[in-house]
Design a protein around this motif. Structure first.
Motif, PDB file in Angstrom:
ATOM      1  N   MET A 148     -15.790 -20.416 -14.066  1.00  0.00           N
ATOM      2  CA  MET A 148     -16.323 -21.777 -14.090  1.00  0.00           C
ATOM      3  C   MET A 148     -17.290 -22.034 -12.942  1.00  0.00           C
ATOM      4  SD  MET A 148     -12.810 -23.874 -15.031  1.00  0.00           S
ATOM      5  CE  MET A 148     -12.023 -23.445 -13.459  1.00  0.00           C
ATOM      6  N   ILE A 149     -17.007 -21.432 -11.792  1.00  0.00           N
ATOM      7  CA  ILE A 149     -17.771 -21.686 -10.573  1.00  0.00           C
ATOM      8  C   ILE A 149     -18.042 -20.366  -9.881  1.00  0.00           C
ATOM      9  CG2 ILE A 149     -17.748 -22.841  -8.329  1.00  0.00           C
ATOM     10  CD1 ILE A 149     -15.758 -24.861  -9.496  1.00  0.00           C
ATOM     11  N   GLY A 150     -19.272 -20.203  -9.374  1.00  0.00           N
ATOM     12  CA  GLY A 150     -19.605 -18.998  -8.629  1.00  0.00           C
ATOM     13  C   GLY A 150     -20.764 -19.256  -7.683  1.00  0.00           C
ATOM     14  N   PRO A 151     -21.104 -18.303  -6.837  1.00  0.00           N
ATOM     15  CA  PRO A 151     -22.221 -18.470  -5.903  1.00  0.00           C
ATOM     16  C   PRO A 151     -23.562 -18.395  -6.617  1.00  0.00           C
ATOM     17  CG  PRO A 151     -21.329 -16.260  -5.734  1.00  0.00           C
ATOM     18  CD  PRO A 151     -20.428 -17.005  -6.687  1.00  0.00           C
ATOM     19  N   VAL A 152     -24.620 -18.748  -5.908  1.00  0.00           N
ATOM     20  CA  VAL A 152     -25.970 -18.676  -6.460  1.00  0.00           C
ATOM     21  C   VAL A 152     -26.244 -17.253  -6.962  1.00  0.00           C
ATOM     22  CG1 VAL A 152     -28.432 -18.853  -5.927  1.00  0.00           C
ATOM     23  CG2 VAL A 152     -26.826 -20.550  -5.018  1.00  0.00           C
ATOM     24  N   GLY A 153     -26.758 -17.144  -8.175  1.00  0.00           N
ATOM     25  CA  GLY A 153     -27.018 -15.853  -8.781  1.00  0.00           C
ATOM     26  C   GLY A 153     -25.896 -15.353  -9.658  1.00  0.00           C
ATOM     27  N   PHE A 154     -24.764 -16.048  -9.626  1.00  0.00           N
ATOM     28  CA  PHE A 154     -23.607 -15.650 -10.431  1.00  0.00           C
ATOM     29  C   PHE A 154     -23.690 -16.331 -11.793  1.00  0.00           C
ATOM     30  CE2 PHE A 154     -19.132 -15.695 -11.712  1.00  0.00           C
ATOM     31  CZ  PHE A 154     -18.727 -14.417 -11.362  1.00  0.00           C
ATOM     32  N   VAL A 165     -15.415 -17.403  -6.375  1.00  0.00           N
ATOM     33  CA  VAL A 165     -15.444 -17.511  -7.830  1.00  0.00           C
ATOM     34  C   VAL A 165     -14.177 -18.232  -8.271  1.00  0.00           C
ATOM     35  CG1 VAL A 165     -15.556 -16.287 -10.036  1.00  0.00           C
ATOM     36  CG2 VAL A 165     -16.755 -15.364  -8.033  1.00  0.00           C
ATOM     37  N   VAL A 166     -14.351 -19.282  -9.060  1.00  0.00           N
ATOM     38  CA  VAL A 166     -13.216 -20.040  -9.590  1.00  0.00           C
ATOM     39  C   VAL A 166     -13.197 -19.842 -11.100  1.00  0.00           C
ATOM     40  CG1 VAL A 166     -12.142 -22.308  -9.835  1.00  0.00           C
ATOM     41  CG2 VAL A 166     -13.373 -21.722  -7.723  1.00  0.00           C
ATOM     42  N   SER A 167     -12.096 -19.302 -11.607  1.00  0.00           N
ATOM     43  CA  SER A 167     -11.974 -18.992 -13.032  1.00  0.00           C
ATOM     44  C   SER A 167     -10.687 -19.589 -13.582  1.00  0.00           C
ATOM     45  CB  SER A 167     -11.953 -17.470 -13.255  1.00  0.00           C
ATOM     46  OG  SER A 167     -13.089 -16.847 -12.690  1.00  0.00           O
ATOM     47  N   MET A 168     -10.676 -19.745 -14.916  1.00  0.00           N
ATOM     48  CA  MET A 168      -9.453 -20.151 -15.610  1.00  0.00           C
ATOM     49  C   MET A 168      -9.010 -19.010 -16.509  1.00  0.00           C
ATOM     50  SD  MET A 168      -7.345 -22.776 -15.838  1.00  0.00           S
ATOM     51  CE  MET A 168      -8.244 -24.336 -15.628  1.00  0.00           C
ATOM     52  N   ALA A 169      -7.775 -18.561 -16.310  1.00  0.00           N
ATOM     53  CA  ALA A 169      -7.185 -17.559 -17.186  1.00  0.00           C
ATOM     54  C   ALA A 169      -6.318 -18.275 -18.210  1.00  0.00           C
ATOM     55  CB  ALA A 169      -6.351 -16.571 -16.378  1.00  0.00           C
ATOM     56  N   CYS A 170      -6.583 -18.027 -19.484  1.00  0.00           N
ATOM     57  CA  CYS A 170      -5.819 -18.628 -20.570  1.00  0.00           C
ATOM     58  C   CYS A 170      -5.077 -17.509 -21.297  1.00  0.00           C
ATOM     59  CB  CYS A 170      -6.747 -19.358 -21.540  1.00  0.00           C
ATOM     60  SG  CYS A 170      -7.754 -20.654 -20.774  1.00  0.00           S
ATOM     61  N   LEU A 171      -3.757 -17.588 -21.280  1.00  0.00           N
ATOM     62  CA  LEU A 171      -2.928 -16.559 -21.894  1.00  0.00           C
ATOM     63  C   LEU A 171      -2.147 -17.163 -23.048  1.00  0.00           C
ATOM     64  CD1 LEU A 171      -1.498 -14.885 -18.655  1.00  0.00           C
ATOM     65  CD2 LEU A 171      -3.439 -14.125 -20.021  1.00  0.00           C
ATOM     66  N   LEU A 230      -8.557 -18.476  -7.935  1.00  0.00           N
ATOM     67  CA  LEU A 230      -9.438 -18.901  -6.852  1.00  0.00           C
ATOM     68  C   LEU A 230      -9.717 -17.693  -5.954  1.00  0.00           C
ATOM     69  CD1 LEU A 230      -7.283 -22.032  -6.357  1.00  0.00           C
ATOM     70  CD2 LEU A 230      -9.705 -22.223  -6.866  1.00  0.00           C
ATOM     71  N   GLU A 231     -10.864 -17.077  -6.188  1.00  0.00           N
ATOM     72  CA  GLU A 231     -11.260 -15.905  -5.395  1.00  0.00           C
ATOM     73  C   GLU A 231     -12.135 -16.359  -4.243  1.00  0.00           C
ATOM     74  OE1 GLU A 231     -14.064 -11.957  -5.741  1.00  0.00           O
ATOM     75  OE2 GLU A 231     -13.059 -12.660  -7.590  1.00  0.00           O
ATOM     76  N   VAL A 232     -11.677 -16.119  -3.015  1.00  0.00           N
ATOM     77  CA  VAL A 232     -12.345 -16.661  -1.833  1.00  0.00           C
ATOM     78  C   VAL A 232     -12.392 -15.620  -0.711  1.00  0.00           C
ATOM     79  CG1 VAL A 232     -11.692 -19.056  -2.325  1.00  0.00           C
ATOM     80  CG2 VAL A 232     -10.162 -17.614  -0.943  1.00  0.00           C
ATOM     81  N   PRO A 233     -13.393 -15.741   0.173  1.00  0.00           N
ATOM     82  CA  PRO A 233     -13.389 -14.883   1.361  1.00  0.00           C
ATOM     83  C   PRO A 233     -12.141 -15.126   2.201  1.00  0.00           C
ATOM     84  CG  PRO A 233     -15.533 -15.918   1.080  1.00  0.00           C
ATOM     85  CD  PRO A 233     -14.597 -16.580   0.101  1.00  0.00           C
ATOM     86  N   LEU A 234     -11.625 -14.057   2.780  1.00  0.00           N
ATOM     87  CA  LEU A 234     -10.392 -14.153   3.575  1.00  0.00           C
ATOM     88  C   LEU A 234     -10.675 -14.453   5.037  1.00  0.00           C
ATOM     89  CD1 LEU A 234      -8.351 -11.259   1.978  1.00  0.00           C
ATOM     90  CD2 LEU A 234      -7.945 -13.706   1.737  1.00  0.00           C
ATOM     91  N   SER A 235     -11.897 -14.236   5.490  1.00  0.00           N
ATOM     92  CA  SER A 235     -12.214 -14.481   6.899  1.00  0.00           C
ATOM     93  C   SER A 235     -13.112 -15.696   7.018  1.00  0.00           C
ATOM     94  CB  SER A 235     -12.901 -13.258   7.511  1.00  0.00           C
ATOM     95  OG  SER A 235     -14.098 -12.962   6.822  1.00  0.00           O
TER      96      SER A 235
END
Length: 235
Positions: A148-154, A165-171, A230-235
């Motif tokens: 749903m959400i990503g950085p510029v160029g994504f 990167v913010v995604s929704m997983a539907c199972l 919710l995939e995010v930088p750790l530092s």
């Protein structure tokens, strides 16, 4: 596999009568030095707002703010000219940048509003404030993963000022594999509707699991489940 397990019943609780909120991380009057965020992910507030009530105009600066209505109608108004009403399957992204004022209200005088508000720390400071939203009602798959959400160029409808990167997983009684997009990131899986098995851990609704080092993570469910990734930088 380094993991951080956060159970729903371990969250901070605030009840103001018109607002019932569960805080995944330290926020406002809830402070836990062991729950200060997950990398650049700083806030997940699970809010239920009474009919006709809400948050009056207030400021934000240098924060990426994501609002996801789960039920009801969320009325947003800000100082850069936007006034919108969002419903389930809408996602809103507000890049506060140098500073912005906004208000959030339950647009209904009959029904409660349930929504998630998520804050992610930005990659660059003091940018021009920006607002965007997207209706995903015809895009969420019955089963699968949607970015749903990503950085510029994504390749995502909403663009964020961060390598996130913010995604929704539907199972729906099936499995899928989440593959990281950035090697330096971790992934925080927040179960909206459960149960689901994530990286070998059984999670129920509003449980969460942070996965720190693995590049791929197996998600599975015996029935219907929605998981916010919710995939995010750790530092």
């Amino acid at each position: 596999m380094p993991q951080v397990l956060h159970k729903a019943n371990g969250r901070g609780i605030a009840n103001h009568g018109w607002l019932a909120s569960c805080h995944s991380f330290s926020f406002s009057d809830y402070y836990n030095p062991e729950m200060m965020g997950f990398g650049a992910l700083r806030v997940i507030n699970d809010d239920v707002v009474a009919p006709g009530r809400g948050f009056p105009e207030h400021p934000h600066q240098n924060m990426e703010i994501i609002s996801i209505p789960l039920s009801g109608a969320l009325e947003h108004e800000d100082s850069i000219g936007h006034k919108q009403i969002l419903h389930r399957d809408d996602v809103q992204l507000l890049s506060a940048g140098t500073g912005i004022m906004h208000s959030e209200y339950n647009a209904s005088y009959e029904d409660t509003l349930s929504f998630l508000q998520i804050w992610i720390q930005p990659k660059a400071q003091d940018l021009t404030p920006h607002y965007d939203q997207h209706d995903f009602s015809n895009e969420f798959p019955d089963h699968g993963l949607l970015a749903m959400i990503g950085p510029v160029g994504f390749d995502a409808p909403l663009l964020i000022n961060q390598d996130a990167v913010v995604s929704m997983a539907c199972l729906d009684g099936d499995d899928l594999v989440y593959a990281k997009h950035f090697s330096q990131n971790g992934v925080y899986f927040f179960v909206i509707d459960g149960p689901a098995l994530i990286a070998g851990q059984l999670l129920r609704s509003r449980d969460a699991l942070g996965v720190i080092e693995e590049d791929t993570v197996l998600l599975s469910a015996e029935g219907q489940s929605r998981i916010l990734c919710l995939e995010v930088p750790l530092s």
